[in-house]
Design an enzyme around this catalytic site. Structure first.
Site, short mmCIF file in Angstrom:
data_model
loop_
_atom_site.label_atom_id
_atom_site.label_comp_id
_atom_site.label_asym_id
_atom_site.label_seq_id
_atom_site.Cartn_x
_atom_site.Cartn_y
_atom_site.Cartn_z
N CYS A 9 -2.86 14.29 -1.50
CA CYS A 9 -3.12 15.23 -0.42
C CYS A 9 -4.53 15.82 -0.58
O CYS A 9 -5.15 15.72 -1.62
CB CYS A 9 -2.09 16.34 -0.43
SG CYS A 9 -0.40 15.75 -0.43
N LYS A 21 -4.92 -7.12 2.37
CA LYS A 21 -5.55 -6.56 3.57
C LYS A 21 -4.66 -6.76 4.79
O LYS A 21 -4.48 -5.87 5.62
CB LYS A 21 -6.91 -7.23 3.82
CG LYS A 21 -8.02 -6.74 2.95
CD LYS A 21 -8.37 -5.32 3.27
CE LYS A 21 -8.75 -4.53 2.04
NZ LYS A 21 -7.78 -4.33 1.02
N HIS A 45 7.11 -24.64 -7.37
CA HIS A 45 7.95 -23.84 -8.25
C HIS A 45 8.59 -22.66 -7.52
O HIS A 45 8.78 -21.59 -8.10
CB HIS A 45 7.13 -23.36 -9.44
CG HIS A 45 6.56 -24.48 -10.25
ND1 HIS A 45 7.30 -25.18 -11.17
CD2 HIS A 45 5.32 -25.05 -10.25
CE1 HIS A 45 6.56 -26.12 -11.72
NE2 HIS A 45 5.34 -26.06 -11.18
N ASN A 52 -1.81 19.74 -4.30
CA ASN A 52 -1.98 18.29 -4.41
C ASN A 52 -1.48 17.88 -5.78
O ASN A 52 -1.95 18.39 -6.80
CB ASN A 52 -3.45 17.90 -4.26
CG ASN A 52 -3.67 16.41 -4.53
OD1 ASN A 52 -2.83 15.58 -4.21
ND2 ASN A 52 -4.80 16.08 -5.14
N GLY A 53 -0.52 16.96 -5.81
CA GLY A 53 0.05 16.51 -7.07
C GLY A 53 1.54 16.36 -6.96
O GLY A 53 2.11 16.32 -5.85
N LYS A 106 -5.98 6.96 1.11
CA LYS A 106 -7.16 6.35 0.48
C LYS A 106 -7.23 6.60 -1.02
O LYS A 106 -7.46 5.70 -1.80
CB LYS A 106 -8.43 6.88 1.15
CG LYS A 106 -9.71 6.23 0.67
CD LYS A 106 -9.85 4.83 1.20
CE LYS A 106 -11.15 4.20 0.81
NZ LYS A 106 -11.18 2.77 1.20
N ARG A 149 -7.16 11.36 2.49
CA ARG A 149 -6.20 11.58 1.42
C ARG A 149 -4.76 11.65 1.92
O ARG A 149 -3.82 11.70 1.11
CB ARG A 149 -6.52 12.87 0.66
CG ARG A 149 -7.76 12.76 -0.21
CD ARG A 149 -8.11 14.08 -0.85
NE ARG A 149 -9.14 13.91 -1.86
CZ ARG A 149 -8.90 13.76 -3.15
NH1 ARG A 149 -7.67 13.76 -3.58
NH2 ARG A 149 -9.89 13.61 -4.01
N GLU A 194 -6.25 -10.59 -2.52
CA GLU A 194 -6.88 -9.50 -1.78
C GLU A 194 -6.75 -9.71 -0.28
O GLU A 194 -6.52 -8.76 0.48
CB GLU A 194 -8.34 -9.36 -2.20
CG GLU A 194 -9.14 -8.32 -1.42
CD GLU A 194 -8.60 -6.90 -1.53
OE1 GLU A 194 -9.02 -6.05 -0.72
OE2 GLU A 194 -7.77 -6.62 -2.42
N GLU A 224 -1.58 -4.50 4.63
CA GLU A 224 -1.91 -3.07 4.71
C GLU A 224 -2.06 -2.58 6.14
O GLU A 224 -1.57 -1.50 6.49
CB GLU A 224 -3.24 -2.80 3.97
CG GLU A 224 -3.12 -2.65 2.48
CD GLU A 224 -4.47 -2.36 1.84
OE1 GLU A 224 -4.52 -1.51 0.93
OE2 GLU A 224 -5.48 -2.97 2.23
N TRP A 242 -0.04 13.69 2.25
CA TRP A 242 0.57 12.37 2.08
C TRP A 242 1.90 12.63 1.40
O TRP A 242 1.96 13.15 0.29
CB TRP A 242 -0.30 11.46 1.22
CG TRP A 242 0.27 10.08 1.11
CD1 TRP A 242 0.13 9.06 1.99
CD2 TRP A 242 1.08 9.57 0.04
NE1 TRP A 242 0.80 7.95 1.56
CE2 TRP A 242 1.40 8.23 0.36
CE3 TRP A 242 1.57 10.10 -1.15
CZ2 TRP A 242 2.18 7.43 -0.47
CZ3 TRP A 242 2.36 9.31 -1.97
CH2 TRP A 242 2.65 7.99 -1.62
#
Length: 592
Positions: A2, A469, A488, A98-99, A587, A27, A465, A472, A72
């Site tokens: 946050c 993307k 496999h 925040n935490g 982020k 955030r 990656e 996300e 968040w």
């Protein structure tokens, strides 16, 4: 994750708080809220959703002191009721946090037994309620006493209705910064909230507290002793220059990659930072990161091990701490974090440091916790990255790893490779890319529910990656596999019209990678092959070829990922989504 801000001063606190809160929306944007002290009363406004929703409700509540929060969600759904600030039952205290308070359950049970009622599902509300039941009449000491009962992480800004021009700050494992100038106090999760307002700022360390008023800042340790702190000059701040003519930050940041790579070259040419890394007494290198930073580390380990011939491995930060890693004073540990505030990465760094490893930070934020804890800082030089899905920062990170590996190779094997020149050629090539094939592909990908990426060696890392993307920001269920592992298990997922993206930029592995593609195609898969090599002879209804510029194979991963960053962006837009703010993500991951 946050974002929290606070203000004391002559201007309307609601306007200052909202302005600074917007700088922290990266955030979290599940909900937001503001509390302002006015006439010895705490006035609170909260809304679910983005800060723009909150702005509509903030009218006639301005005062000289206030706090604000963008959330968040960790504990409790992203609702108005769970939004911060949280107030105590007696309405004397309001806090933003925040935490994560790990022991909130037992604290909450004890408070309920004392007839304290709760109005939210959050862990944070226990802090406000504890402040109301503590007996210490010295309010700063009361905050310290409450924090002594908390287990977990926190950056806290607290206000009490009886001290209308005072903020009470506390910090443990989550970043918090404060500055004062001409009777005005600014507090935030990031110094960017202080930019343009103060010349110097203070960074609270773990277990430190501050009583902030318009007259002065007084700092305390956890034993309630007053401590002296040195201020830091406000510089090296990543300024957000806004969208300009771009519809989204993600597109802007993708198109900034060529200039970012030029900046990387300029900074490293001028500073000779890479020469500071000495591996003469190093027997292995470990790289640690989360998410995209982990993928950058994977690419870095490929570069270093192949070019320098030293044992190099990459680890997910959240797992690294619990694997009882073998580390000593002959270990070089590189920690990758765009923000430099990633909680799991910081914890992993602390572990490596305690075992005597030499610490290197690869970060975009030079004033961050990861940077401050490191022996050497390798700047990413990407500038502000606002979109949640990392693009230019990843490209810059793997570019720095490439240059580091080439620099070490030059020293170890007495070579004289012009790696700066290779990056400059790459930058020029990126400017010339026509993404029309990718645009057309996004139009058909938009209706897919799943997709797969395959590659070998460095191309497999790019596949990971690229897959991240896509998932996300489009919410397409995508996965990446080594091209040699299809038999496999992966082939069981292939059926008619399954989309498989093949990345093939290494000539020695081309035929083997193609074998994997053909195995998928034989089961009904539709192949989209991305390569700088001529694959036109394979084109068919189920094999589409997207040709990329032909550069030095070693830098191709820096180029090839741009195609998939753009593909993800365009697909997200085609689906009517906001690529800058994907659901459930933020982020800067400052909680474990």
């Amino acid at each position: 994750m946050c974002g929290i801000v606070g203000y004391i001063g002559r201007m309307r606190s609601d306007e200052i708080l909202l302005k600074n809160l917007k700088k922290l929306e990266y955030r979290g944007y599940d909900s937001s809220g503001i509390a302002v002290l006015k006439n010895n009363e705490i006035i609170v406004r909260k809304e679910s959703g983005c800060i723009a929703n909150l702005e509509k409700t903030v009218e006639e509540i301005y005062g000289s002191c206030g706090i604000a929060h963008t959330r968040w969600a960790t504990h409790g759904k992203p609702t108005k009721e769970n939004a911060h600030p949280h107030t105590s039952s007696d309405n004397e205290w309001a806090i933003v946090h925040n935490g994560i308070i790990e022991n909130y359950g037992e604290l909450k049970e004890d408070l309920i037994s004392k007839n304290i009622s709760f109005s939210s599902e959050t862990d944070s509300e226990v802090v406000a309620q504890l402040l109301s039941v503590e007996k210490n009449e010295n309010l700063m000491e009361r905050v310290i006493d409450v924090c002594g009962k908390l287990v977990g992480s926190y950056a806290l800004i607290c206000v009490n209705k009886n001290t209308p021009n005072t903020l009470y700050l506390a910090k443990q494992k989550s970043p918090l910064y404060v500055g004062i100038k001409s009777g005005e106090v600014f507090v935030g999760s990031d110094p960017i909230c202080l930019s343009g307002m103060v010349d110097n700022y203070y960074s609270l360390e773990d277990g430190e507290f501050c009583q902030a008023s318009s007259e002065k800042l007084v700092f305390f340790d956890s034993y309630k002793n007053i401590i002296n702190k040195a201020s830091v000059k406000l510089e090296n701040i990543n300024y957000n220059s806004g969208l300009g003519d771009y519809p989204h930050y993600m597109l802007k940041e993708i198109e900034e990659v060529p200039s970012v790579l030029r900046r990387v070259v300029d900074v490293y040419k001028q500073s000779n930072i890479l020469d500071k890394i000495d591996i003469s007494n190093v027997n292995k290198i470990i790289i640690v990161g989360c998410g995209t930073a982990y993928h950058a580390g994977l690419m870095g380990s490929k570069y270093i091990e192949r070019l320098v011939r030293i044992d190099c491995s990459c680890h997910v930060a959240s797992e690294f701490r619990y694997s009882d890693p073998i580390i000593d004073d002959k270990t070089l540990a590189i920690f990758v974090s765009q923000s430099g505030e990633t909680a799991d990465t910081i914890s992993a760094l602390d572990l490596a440091k305690s075992k005597g490893a030499k610490i290197v930070a690869l970060t975009n934020v030079l004033y961050s916790t990861v940077a401050k804890k490191s022996d050497i800082i390798l700047p990413v030089c990407a500038g502000p990255e606002i979109a949640v899905a990392s693009t230019k920062a990843y490209s810059a990170q793997i570019t720095v790893f490439y240059m580091l590996a080439k620099c070490l190779q030059n020293k170890v094997f007495s070579k004289n490779v012009d790696y700066f020149g290779e990056v400059e050629k790459l930058s020029d090539a990126l400017k010339q890319i026509d993404f029309e094939d990718v645009r057309e592909l996004s139009k058909v990908l938009v209706d897919k529910k799943e997709a797969f990426f395959i590659g070998r060696n460095r191309d497999y890392v790019t596949s990971e990656e690229a897959s991240l993307k896509l998932k996300e920001i489009t919410y397409i269920n995508s996965s990446a596999y080594p091209a040699g592992e299809l038999k496999h298990g992966f082939l069981a997922l292939i059926e008619n019209d399954t989309y498989v993206f093949m990345i093939a930029t290494e000539k020695d592995l081309l035929e083997k990678t193609l074998n994997g593609a053909f195995e998928s195609m034989a089961r009904g898969g539709k192949i989209f092959a991305f390569s700088q090599f001529d694959l036109k002879k394979y084109e068919s209804e189920n094999f589409k070829y997207i040709k990329m510029p032909n550069l030095n194979e070693e830098v191709m991963p820096i180029l090839s990922i741009s195609y998939f960053q753009m593909l993800s962006y365009l697909t997200s837009i085609a689906k009517g989504l906001n690529p800058d703010k994907p659901r459930n993500l933020a982020k800067s991951v400052t909680v474990e």
